[in-house]
Design a protein around this motif. Structure first.
Motif, PDB file in Angstrom:
ATOM      1  N   GLU A  63       0.820  -1.205   0.000  1.00 37.45           N
ATOM      2  CA  GLU A  63       0.000   0.000   0.000  1.00 37.45           C
ATOM      3  C   GLU A  63       0.856   1.258   0.000  1.00 37.45           C
ATOM      4  OE1 GLU A  63      -1.972  -1.089   3.521  1.00 37.45           O
ATOM      5  OE2 GLU A  63      -3.834  -1.583   2.500  1.00 37.45           O
ATOM      6  N   LEU A  64       1.914   1.238   0.778  1.00 41.38           N
ATOM      7  CA  LEU A  64       2.805   2.393   0.845  1.00 41.38           C
ATOM      8  C   LEU A  64       3.498   2.614  -0.494  1.00 41.38           C
ATOM      9  CD1 LEU A  64       4.016   4.662   2.522  1.00 41.38           C
ATOM     10  CD2 LEU A  64       5.769   3.059   3.296  1.00 41.38           C
ATOM     11  N   LEU A  65       3.913   1.548  -1.135  1.00 41.27           N
ATOM     12  CA  LEU A  65       4.569   1.663  -2.432  1.00 41.27           C
ATOM     13  C   LEU A  65       3.622   2.253  -3.476  1.00 41.27           C
ATOM     14  CD1 LEU A  65       7.068   1.107  -4.155  1.00 41.27           C
ATOM     15  CD2 LEU A  65       6.141  -1.154  -4.598  1.00 41.27           C
ATOM     16  N   ILE A  66       2.386   1.792  -3.482  1.00 38.80           N
ATOM     17  CA  ILE A  66       1.397   2.330  -4.425  1.00 38.80           C
ATOM     18  C   ILE A  66       1.146   3.805  -4.137  1.00 38.80           C
ATOM     19  CG2 ILE A  66      -1.043   2.264  -5.067  1.00 38.80           C
ATOM     20  CD1 ILE A  66      -0.891  -0.754  -4.847  1.00 38.80           C
ATOM     21  N   LEU A 126       6.870  11.759   2.411  1.00 39.15           N
ATOM     22  CA  LEU A 126       7.087  10.373   2.829  1.00 39.15           C
ATOM     23  C   LEU A 126       6.472  10.109   4.202  1.00 39.15           C
ATOM     24  CD1 LEU A 126      10.769   9.798   1.680  1.00 39.15           C
ATOM     25  CD2 LEU A 126       8.678   8.999   0.568  1.00 39.15           C
ATOM     26  N   ILE A 127       6.641  11.044   5.102  1.00 36.21           N
ATOM     27  CA  ILE A 127       6.063  10.895   6.447  1.00 36.21           C
ATOM     28  C   ILE A 127       4.537  10.873   6.375  1.00 36.21           C
ATOM     29  CG2 ILE A 127       5.764  12.053   8.677  1.00 36.21           C
ATOM     30  CD1 ILE A 127       8.700  13.030   8.336  1.00 36.21           C
ATOM     31  N   LYS A 128       3.962  11.788   5.614  1.00 36.43           N
ATOM     32  CA  LYS A 128       2.501  11.831   5.485  1.00 36.43           C
ATOM     33  C   LYS A 128       1.959  10.572   4.808  1.00 36.43           C
ATOM     34  CE  LYS A 128       2.824  16.015   3.772  1.00 36.43           C
ATOM     35  NZ  LYS A 128       2.494  17.282   3.101  1.00 36.43           N
ATOM     36  N   SER A 129       2.698  10.046   3.840  1.00 35.48           N
ATOM     37  CA  SER A 129       2.267   8.817   3.175  1.00 35.48           C
ATOM     38  C   SER A 129       2.268   7.644   4.139  1.00 35.48           C
ATOM     39  CB  SER A 129       3.179   8.499   1.991  1.00 35.48           C
ATOM     40  OG  SER A 129       3.101   9.502   1.022  1.00 35.48           O
ATOM     41  N   ALA A 130       3.313   7.528   4.920  1.00 35.84           N
ATOM     42  CA  ALA A 130       3.397   6.440   5.893  1.00 35.84           C
ATOM     43  C   ALA A 130       2.284   6.554   6.927  1.00 35.84           C
ATOM     44  CB  ALA A 130       4.764   6.441   6.570  1.00 35.84           C
ATOM     45  N   LEU A 131       2.033   7.758   7.409  1.00 32.57           N
ATOM     46  CA  LEU A 131       0.948   7.954   8.379  1.00 32.57           C
ATOM     47  C   LEU A 131      -0.410   7.623   7.779  1.00 32.57           C
ATOM     48  CD1 LEU A 131       2.058  11.238  10.176  1.00 32.57           C
ATOM     49  CD2 LEU A 131       1.958   8.934  11.137  1.00 32.57           C
ATOM     50  N   ALA A 132      -0.614   7.969   6.519  1.00 34.55           N
ATOM     51  CA  ALA A 132      -1.890   7.657   5.858  1.00 34.55           C
ATOM     52  C   ALA A 132      -2.108   6.152   5.785  1.00 34.55           C
ATOM     53  CB  ALA A 132      -1.918   8.273   4.465  1.00 34.55           C
ATOM     54  N   VAL A 133      -1.063   5.409   5.455  1.00 35.32           N
ATOM     55  CA  VAL A 133      -1.190   3.947   5.384  1.00 35.32           C
ATOM     56  C   VAL A 133      -1.487   3.367   6.764  1.00 35.32           C
ATOM     57  CG1 VAL A 133       0.086   1.813   4.940  1.00 35.32           C
ATOM     58  CG2 VAL A 133       0.207   3.693   3.307  1.00 35.32           C
ATOM     59  N   MET A 140     -12.989  -1.616  11.557  1.00 32.99           N
ATOM     60  CA  MET A 140     -14.266  -1.834  10.888  1.00 32.99           C
ATOM     61  C   MET A 140     -14.361  -3.228  10.277  1.00 32.99           C
ATOM     62  SD  MET A 140     -14.763   1.881   9.094  1.00 32.99           S
ATOM     63  CE  MET A 140     -16.404   1.525   8.552  1.00 32.99           C
ATOM     64  N   HIS A 141     -13.330  -4.030  10.457  1.00 34.43           N
ATOM     65  CA  HIS A 141     -13.276  -5.407   9.946  1.00 34.43           C
ATOM     66  C   HIS A 141     -13.417  -5.437   8.433  1.00 34.43           C
ATOM     67  CE1 HIS A 141     -13.399  -6.616  14.078  1.00 34.43           C
ATOM     68  NE2 HIS A 141     -14.543  -5.984  14.247  1.00 34.43           N
ATOM     69  N   LEU A 142     -12.715  -4.516   7.780  1.00 36.06           N
ATOM     70  CA  LEU A 142     -12.695  -4.477   6.317  1.00 36.06           C
ATOM     71  C   LEU A 142     -11.372  -5.041   5.820  1.00 36.06           C
ATOM     72  CD1 LEU A 142     -14.078  -0.894   5.706  1.00 36.06           C
ATOM     73  CD2 LEU A 142     -15.319  -3.027   5.512  1.00 36.06           C
ATOM     74  N   SER A 143     -11.407  -5.624   4.667  1.00 36.22           N
ATOM     75  CA  SER A 143     -10.177  -6.148   4.092  1.00 36.22           C
ATOM     76  C   SER A 143     -10.239  -5.999   2.570  1.00 36.22           C
ATOM     77  CB  SER A 143      -9.991  -7.621   4.448  1.00 36.22           C
ATOM     78  OG  SER A 143      -8.842  -8.100   3.818  1.00 36.22           O
ATOM     79  N   LEU A 144      -9.215  -5.374   2.029  1.00 33.36           N
ATOM     80  CA  LEU A 144      -9.119  -5.230   0.566  1.00 33.36           C
ATOM     81  C   LEU A 144      -8.135  -6.231  -0.029  1.00 33.36           C
ATOM     82  CD1 LEU A 144      -9.159  -1.356   0.192  1.00 33.36           C
ATOM     83  CD2 LEU A 144     -11.034  -2.952  -0.106  1.00 33.36           C
ATOM     84  N   PHE A 145      -7.194  -6.678   0.785  1.00 35.43           N
ATOM     85  CA  PHE A 145      -6.172  -7.619   0.303  1.00 35.43           C
ATOM     86  C   PHE A 145      -6.151  -8.857   1.160  1.00 35.43           C
ATOM     87  CE2 PHE A 145      -4.653  -3.401  -0.893  1.00 35.43           C
ATOM     88  CZ  PHE A 145      -4.561  -3.580  -2.270  1.00 35.43           C
TER      89      PHE A 145
END
Length: 68
Positions: free
Chosen positions: A3-6, A46-53, A63-68
């Motif tokens: 996810e972070l790479l994307i 980079l910091i904001k991206s990592a925090l978002a992930v 929420m018990h969601l899973s995309l992968f």
């Protein structure tokens, strides 16, 4: 990590590239100079991206969601 790479490839690099192109156009400087000036924003992006992930993973887990 996937996810972070994307996020980095699709988000940070794209936004910084578009921003550098616009800066180059507006400021009448070379694209290389504009890209170099955008390097100052990379650490924060980079910091904001990592925090978002991290936040999205915790929300999915709560929420018990899973995309992968």
């Amino acid at each position: 990590m996937f996810e972070l790479l994307i996020l980095l490839l699709a988000g940070v690099i794209f936004i910084d590239l578009v921003g550098a192109i616009w800066l180059s156009y507006q400021s009448h400087i070379t694209l290389i100079a504009a890209l170099i000036s955008n390097l100052a924003f990379i650490p924060g992006d980079l910091i904001k991206s990592a925090l978002a992930v991290i936040i999205v993973r915790r929300i999915r887990k709560a929420m018990h969601l899973s995309l992968f």
